[in-house]
Scaffold this motif. Sequence first.
Motif, PDB file in Angstrom:
ATOM      1  N   ARG A   1      57.269  11.740  67.886  1.00  0.00           N
ATOM      2  CA  ARG A   1      57.152  13.173  67.667  1.00  0.00           C
ATOM      3  C   ARG A   1      57.094  13.855  69.026  1.00  0.00           C
TER       4      ARG A   1
ATOM      5  N   LEU B   1      53.784  15.226  58.343  1.00  0.00           N
ATOM      6  CA  LEU B   1      54.763  15.809  59.265  1.00  0.00           C
ATOM      7  C   LEU B   1      54.467  15.446  60.718  1.00  0.00           C
TER       8      LEU B   1
ATOM      9  N   LEU C   1      51.849  20.087  42.688  1.00  0.00           N
ATOM     10  CA  LEU C   1      51.310  18.994  43.492  1.00  0.00           C
ATOM     11  C   LEU C   1      49.802  18.863  43.380  1.00  0.00           C
TER      12      LEU C   1
ATOM     13  N   GLY D   1      55.759  22.715  52.008  1.00  0.00           N
ATOM     14  CA  GLY D   1      56.357  22.747  50.671  1.00  0.00           C
ATOM     15  C   GLY D   1      56.621  24.121  50.122  1.00  0.00           C
TER      16      GLY D   1
ATOM     17  N   THR E   1      59.398  26.909  53.721  1.00  0.00           N
ATOM     18  CA  THR E   1      60.825  26.620  53.919  1.00  0.00           C
ATOM     19  C   THR E   1      61.646  27.072  52.711  1.00  0.00           C
ATOM     20  N   THR E   2      61.141  26.750  51.516  1.00  0.00           N
ATOM     21  CA  THR E   2      61.876  27.094  50.301  1.00  0.00           C
ATOM     22  C   THR E   2      61.937  28.611  50.140  1.00  0.00           C
TER      23      THR E   2
ATOM     24  N   SER F   1      64.369  30.163  52.580  1.00  0.00           N
ATOM     25  CA  SER F   1      65.734  29.867  52.194  1.00  0.00           C
ATOM     26  C   SER F   1      66.180  30.687  50.971  1.00  0.00           C
TER      27      SER F   1
ATOM     28  N   LEU G   1      71.834  26.936  52.637  1.00  0.00           N
ATOM     29  CA  LEU G   1      71.115  26.070  53.596  1.00  0.00           C
ATOM     30  C   LEU G   1      72.000  25.680  54.786  1.00  0.00           C
TER      31      LEU G   1
ATOM     32  N   ARG H   1      62.563  15.340  69.360  1.00  0.00           N
ATOM     33  CA  ARG H   1      61.954  14.004  69.433  1.00  0.00           C
ATOM     34  C   ARG H   1      61.649  13.664  70.881  1.00  0.00           C
TER      35      ARG H   1
ATOM     36  N   PRO I   1      70.287  19.825  56.469  1.00  0.00           N
ATOM     37  CA  PRO I   1      69.200  20.784  56.232  1.00  0.00           C
ATOM     38  C   PRO I   1      67.844  20.101  56.047  1.00  0.00           C
TER      39      PRO I   1
ATOM     40  N   ARG J   1      62.453   9.926  58.746  1.00  0.00           N
ATOM     41  CA  ARG J   1      61.619  11.125  58.623  1.00  0.00           C
ATOM     42  C   ARG J   1      62.319  12.204  57.792  1.00  0.00           C
ATOM     43  N   LEU J   2      63.314  11.804  57.004  1.00  0.00           N
ATOM     44  CA  LEU J   2      63.967  12.745  56.081  1.00  0.00           C
ATOM     45  C   LEU J   2      62.904  13.476  55.271  1.00  0.00           C
ATOM     46  N   CYS J   3      63.131  14.758  55.021  1.00  0.00           N
ATOM     47  CA  CYS J   3      62.178  15.557  54.243  1.00  0.00           C
ATOM     48  C   CYS J   3      61.809  14.860  52.930  1.00  0.00           C
ATOM     49  N   ILE J   4      60.525  14.675  52.717  1.00  0.00           N
ATOM     50  CA  ILE J   4      60.088  13.994  51.487  1.00  0.00           C
ATOM     51  C   ILE J   4      60.285  14.905  50.270  1.00  0.00           C
TER      52      ILE J   4
ATOM     53  N   MET K   1      64.915  25.529  43.886  1.00  0.00           N
ATOM     54  CA  MET K   1      65.810  26.640  44.241  1.00  0.00           C
ATOM     55  C   MET K   1      66.849  26.888  43.154  1.00  0.00           C
TER      56      MET K   1
END
Length: 459
Positions: free
Chosen positions: A76, A92, A160, A272, A275-276, A279, A330, A341, A401, A407-410, A419
């Motif tokens: 990171r 994250l 969640l 969570g 970002t949504t 967008s 997106l 990184r 996106p 580390r792909l978005c979970i 969306m």
Amino acid sequence: METTASAPLTVPLVPGLPLIGNTLAFFRDPLSTLQTLQRQQNRMVHLRIGGRHQYLVFSPEDSKHILQENHRNYGRSPAFQVLKIFLGNGLLTSEGDFWRRQRRLAQPAFHRQKLAALAQTMITETANWIDELKQSNRTQPVNVSQAFMDVTMRIVCKTLFGSDVAAQLSGLSSALDTLNYMANERLVSPLRLPLHWPTPGNLRFRRASTQVDSFIYGLINQRRKNGNADQGDDLLGMLISIEDEEMGDWPGSGRMSDQQLRDECVTLFAAGHETTAVSMAWTLHLLTQHPDVVAQLRAESQSVLGDAKIPSADAFRALPYALQVVQESLRLYPPAWIMSRLALGDDPIGSYTIPAGATALVCPYLLHRDPTNWPDPERFDPDRFAPGGIKEQLHPYAYLPFGGGPRLCIGNQFALMEMQILLAMMVRNFDFQPVPSQRISPKPLITLRPNKPIQVVLA
Ligand code: HEM
């Protein structure tokens, strides 16, 4: 001196000012600065920003190399230290074996069957929110940036954490906004005063932090009181009841401490919904300029969902055009517009080397607007993502996106489903009209926000 074919080349250094390098140009207008560099067609460039050496790569291949193929060489970056001030050590920001364990524990909450079960909650929350929107004056502009923050916060809390946030919504929303704003300030400011100094900004930060923490700890305490047998199967319940056998000798005997639960929950809460929401606001902004796309969306929504006020979750499995619209939005406005990184060791890439200690930058905003991959890249065209469309012919890392590699978005499938639901249900109820005097441009903070809240008339 003679140069042999195999000798490493020096990565082109972007000219800058003495001492501060490219810092000013970058913070004044990062997107134009980066796009100008992209047009010079180097494989990568070396920038000096904020006293650090940063290596920006341009191609999908090199982006894949950093995020996936050679990910073990990267940690990171220092930017994540700034995020830690309010996210703590959650998914994250954490690293190494600790991150791997947490990711493995959280992953099942995002599996396909789990998400399908969450669809009905998303639909119900969206239907309630649309009812509220319908009661506002249909001729006046609505601040959709704020409206989407509200609904995505409700959805993430309900799905969640099994919690209703309606009563605390506005307080939580502005507390999170303050935390986000402060993290941004610290990210860009060369002068970072210690957080314990009682400056007005730091005091605001502490108040906001306490408000979010007391909400999250309230959820955790409530659940702990219920005992292990009654945790439900949402993410919070899963994290609380986990006895991690494989990691039984982990500090705290494999169970998560309240502090760790707090860090994971705040991370999912923040990552969570913002970002949504951002967008979705961009998507509506685009749709106000493309009534033809709205008409096609509406036809699909009508034929798939019918007239039921609360459609069944099964119907949402097949909204391919809504998905294309979301994907194209997106592409143009990726909320995570740049990823950084820290290089742990030297990394030779072709004839260049990213040296140990430098920061590597992968930029979805540039990849998504690269004219060598995306014809007429500034044009909004959801057909790029249709079966047989250009997307299918491109390198997978030409479109990033949600990042890539381990580390792909979970939450990527969660976000795409949410969306599509929001969009398909909105077009059944509203027409999207622009506010003519409004001039919107992207403002790249931690996420790619609009320079001011987006207003749309929901007629
Ligand atoms: C449109 C919506 C979203 C976008 C564009 C987005 C984008 C991203 C990106 C690019 C990353 C990788 C960052 C990096 O590698 O440096 C990421 C990570 C993450 N995202 Fe998302 N995200 C979205 C929605 C969500 C949702 C809905 C959730 C949770 C419910 C979520 C939770 C996370 C978490 C926890 C991580 C860290 C994963 C890890 O490192 O293991 N995101 N997101």
